[in-house]
Design an enzyme around this catalytic site. Sequence first.
Site: not given
Ligand code: SAH
Length: 199
Positions: A49
Amino acid sequence: MEIHDPLVTDPAVLAAMQRVPRERFVPEDRKLFAGRDAALPIGHGQTISQPSLVAYMTQEARLARDSRVLEIGTGSGYQAAIVAELSDHVYSIEAIPALAARAAATLRACGYDRIHLRQGDGYHGWPEAAPFDAILVTAAAPSIPPPLVEQLADGGRLLIPVGEPSGPQELMLVTKTAGAVRTRALLPVAFVPFTRAGE
Ligand code: SAH
């Protein structure tokens, strides 16, 4: 990294953002851009993000050292590392196995060895570790998963982007005070979609 965003003023959060080396959480071919205040691809259609948004969500969670914090969407592990700078009890769930494995390795290599990580569908939260003082969801859901509201402690704060994947999304703040649940919109945002197992 240094954050320049008028919405982010908490000195503890700004200091945490300075301490965590974002380049360690960014894939090799994107390291040149790690210092930019922008989301970056991390593979599997996902992104790390935007740092100012990571900082803002962390600030609005109002974390203390003894807070119990759940993150849904570990992704690169960056947001989990920022939270771990401020709180001792951090839990994070990632749906995509390859990302969960990579984030675990990155966090270990960076010395964050007390973060509890799990691979799975974060819709269900982490009932055995509940209640949580803060829950941060870092993927946009069409609606707020009821299990997450249930797992919020009294006085707890849930931050979650709500909206359709390619449509407008709002970062929502859900608070629970003496059993009463209140929801309000904080900010328009753009996150990758929250996916459900089997979709
Ligand atoms: N917080 C992360 C941002 C990652 S983007 C960082 O700092 O890098 C959002 C992430 O949420 C993705 O990796 C995606 O695979 C995950 N995601 C989406 N739906 C999800 C769910 N139902 N349960 C767990 N993870 C999920």
